[in-house]
Design a protein around this motif. Sequence first.
Motif, short mmCIF file in Angstrom:
data_model
loop_
_atom_site.label_atom_id
_atom_site.label_comp_id
_atom_site.label_asym_id
_atom_site.label_seq_id
_atom_site.Cartn_x
_atom_site.Cartn_y
_atom_site.Cartn_z
N GLN A 192 -19.27 -4.35 -17.71
CA GLN A 192 -17.96 -3.73 -17.54
C GLN A 192 -17.21 -4.37 -16.37
OE1 GLN A 192 -17.10 0.72 -16.61
NE2 GLN A 192 -16.74 0.38 -18.78
N SER A 193 -16.03 -4.85 -16.65
CA SER A 193 -15.18 -5.44 -15.62
C SER A 193 -14.44 -4.32 -14.89
CB SER A 193 -14.17 -6.40 -16.26
OG SER A 193 -13.27 -5.67 -17.08
N TYR A 194 -13.77 -4.69 -13.80
CA TYR A 194 -12.97 -3.71 -13.06
C TYR A 194 -11.79 -3.22 -13.88
CZ TYR A 194 -15.55 -5.07 -8.84
OH TYR A 194 -16.54 -5.31 -7.91
N PHE A 195 -11.34 -4.01 -14.83
CA PHE A 195 -10.22 -3.61 -15.69
C PHE A 195 -10.55 -2.30 -16.40
CE2 PHE A 195 -8.23 -3.54 -19.89
CZ PHE A 195 -6.90 -3.83 -19.62
N TYR A 196 -11.73 -2.20 -17.00
CA TYR A 196 -12.10 -0.99 -17.73
C TYR A 196 -12.60 0.10 -16.79
CZ TYR A 196 -11.44 -3.95 -21.78
OH TYR A 196 -10.87 -4.78 -22.71
N SER A 197 -13.24 -0.30 -15.69
CA SER A 197 -13.63 0.70 -14.69
C SER A 197 -12.40 1.43 -14.15
CB SER A 197 -14.39 0.04 -13.54
OG SER A 197 -15.66 -0.41 -13.94
N PHE A 198 -11.31 0.69 -14.01
CA PHE A 198 -10.07 1.27 -13.50
C PHE A 198 -9.57 2.39 -14.41
CE2 PHE A 198 -5.25 0.71 -13.08
CZ PHE A 198 -5.17 1.50 -11.95
N GLN A 199 -9.60 2.16 -15.73
CA GLN A 199 -9.15 3.18 -16.68
C GLN A 199 -10.01 4.44 -16.55
OE1 GLN A 199 -6.47 1.84 -17.73
NE2 GLN A 199 -7.09 -0.28 -17.33
N LYS A 200 -11.31 4.22 -16.41
CA LYS A 200 -12.26 5.33 -16.31
C LYS A 200 -12.10 6.09 -14.99
CE LYS A 200 -16.49 3.93 -16.18
NZ LYS A 200 -17.80 3.43 -16.66
N ILE A 201 -11.97 5.35 -13.91
CA ILE A 201 -11.84 5.96 -12.58
C ILE A 201 -10.61 6.84 -12.49
CG2 ILE A 201 -11.34 5.41 -10.16
CD1 ILE A 201 -13.33 3.06 -10.47
N LEU B 120 -9.71 -4.74 -9.04
CA LEU B 120 -10.47 -4.14 -7.94
C LEU B 120 -9.50 -3.59 -6.90
CD1 LEU B 120 -12.91 -3.46 -6.21
CD2 LEU B 120 -13.06 -5.89 -5.56
N GLU B 121 -8.46 -4.35 -6.61
CA GLU B 121 -7.43 -3.88 -5.67
C GLU B 121 -6.74 -2.63 -6.20
OE1 GLU B 121 -5.39 -7.40 -3.37
OE2 GLU B 121 -5.69 -8.05 -5.45
N LYS B 122 -6.49 -2.59 -7.51
CA LYS B 122 -5.86 -1.40 -8.10
C LYS B 122 -6.75 -0.18 -7.96
CE LYS B 122 -2.85 -3.70 -11.48
NZ LYS B 122 -2.38 -3.70 -12.88
N ILE B 123 -8.03 -0.37 -8.15
CA ILE B 123 -8.98 0.75 -8.01
C ILE B 123 -8.96 1.29 -6.58
CG2 ILE B 123 -11.44 1.35 -7.96
CD1 ILE B 123 -11.83 -0.59 -10.32
N ILE B 124 -9.01 0.37 -5.62
CA ILE B 124 -9.00 0.77 -4.21
C ILE B 124 -7.72 1.53 -3.87
CG2 ILE B 124 -8.88 -0.12 -1.85
CD1 ILE B 124 -10.82 -2.36 -2.78
N ASN B 125 -6.59 1.00 -4.31
CA ASN B 125 -5.30 1.65 -4.04
C ASN B 125 -5.23 3.04 -4.66
OD1 ASN B 125 -4.35 -0.56 -2.59
ND2 ASN B 125 -3.41 -1.50 -4.39
N PHE B 126 -5.75 3.16 -5.88
CA PHE B 126 -5.72 4.46 -6.56
C PHE B 126 -6.56 5.49 -5.81
CE2 PHE B 126 -7.36 7.57 -9.57
CZ PHE B 126 -6.20 8.01 -10.18
N CYS B 127 -7.76 5.07 -5.38
CA CYS B 127 -8.63 6.00 -4.64
C CYS B 127 -7.97 6.43 -3.34
CB CYS B 127 -9.97 5.33 -4.36
SG CYS B 127 -11.03 5.12 -5.82
N GLN B 128 -7.40 5.48 -2.63
CA GLN B 128 -6.75 5.80 -1.36
C GLN B 128 -5.55 6.72 -1.55
OE1 GLN B 128 -6.06 1.80 0.09
NE2 GLN B 128 -7.93 1.81 1.32
N GLN B 129 -4.78 6.48 -2.59
CA GLN B 129 -3.61 7.32 -2.86
C GLN B 129 -4.01 8.75 -3.23
OE1 GLN B 129 -1.58 5.12 -5.91
NE2 GLN B 129 -0.98 3.47 -4.52
#
Length: 320
Positions: free
Chosen positions: A72-81, A209-218
């Motif tokens: 699983q790439s970060y692309f799909y992890s992002f959708q799940k997260i 990966l950057e999008k995931i980090i930004n989403f968590c921080q927001q």
Amino acid sequence: MKPFIYKTFIFIGISISLISITSILTNSLIDVNAKFSFKNPVNNVIFGHSHSMCAFNDSLINNFKNLSQSRQSYFYSFQKIKKVISQNNDIKNVFLEFTNNNIRVGMDKWIWDDLSISSRSIYLPFLEKDDISLLLSKNSKSFITSSSKSFRNNLMNILLFNYEYTNRIGGYKWLKRDKTDSLIINFKKDTIHFSRKKRNLSMKNIEYLEKIINFCQQNNVNIYLVRSPQHKYYNRENEKEFIEIWNKKFKDIEFLDFNNFPLKNEEFGDFEHLNHKGAKIFSLWFNELLEKGLLSMENKSEFIISEMEQVRTHNNVYKK
């Protein structure tokens, strides 16, 4: 003849429009009703690919859930997260696998190659416009085929009121495999020498990966990058680039590096995955780190190194 052709084009146009509208409505229904909430609240969740999937036995770690999935790439992890965090207000800490192969250029293919798009079709209803544009630009044929598959599955789920996703988005894998010794023999026979030239990076995967980090921080969720244990013979020829990426882009994100956690050959499934024996030892130890207050410590890296040395000195007391 011309009226017939005209009517045929009109029919095709109407059919395509109806299919498109139905597909959009179906995706919207799934997006709105999809259930990612856990029955039992947890504060700590880990996402990633097969490394973390095989390393973190969440049945041995208190208040912790493993939602990693193989390949699983970060692309799909992002959708799940996005879905998991929005529906589970108790989550305080997200751990995300960040290891050498996450930055390799081939990882981008884990976003848009045929296997990835097909096997991750359950996430298609949650994609945003930019995500869809990316898949269409890289592999339109597979995206259209998988969208058709997703539409059929989603329509059936809507008819059955089946919106449960928590049982389809990953979990710990109890890996029985133990072939490390044979791999070592072949590794030594081959005497491979890796080139030290600068390597291309997986820019799209890093972008997500950057999008995931930004989403968590927001969303006021703490995020920690984690590198699971890997065998000393695992190919880390890109270690320099790996550290450079972390320093350049993610220096402000704490990195919990368990790469050198001491395990024996028989506790690895292969050079990059722990088998169930290694996962038990590592997970019990990781659980103890959390109980000792790892996440509240100022210098987590020094503490981790010190604790790994204790395990090495005491010959893995966690085997009991």
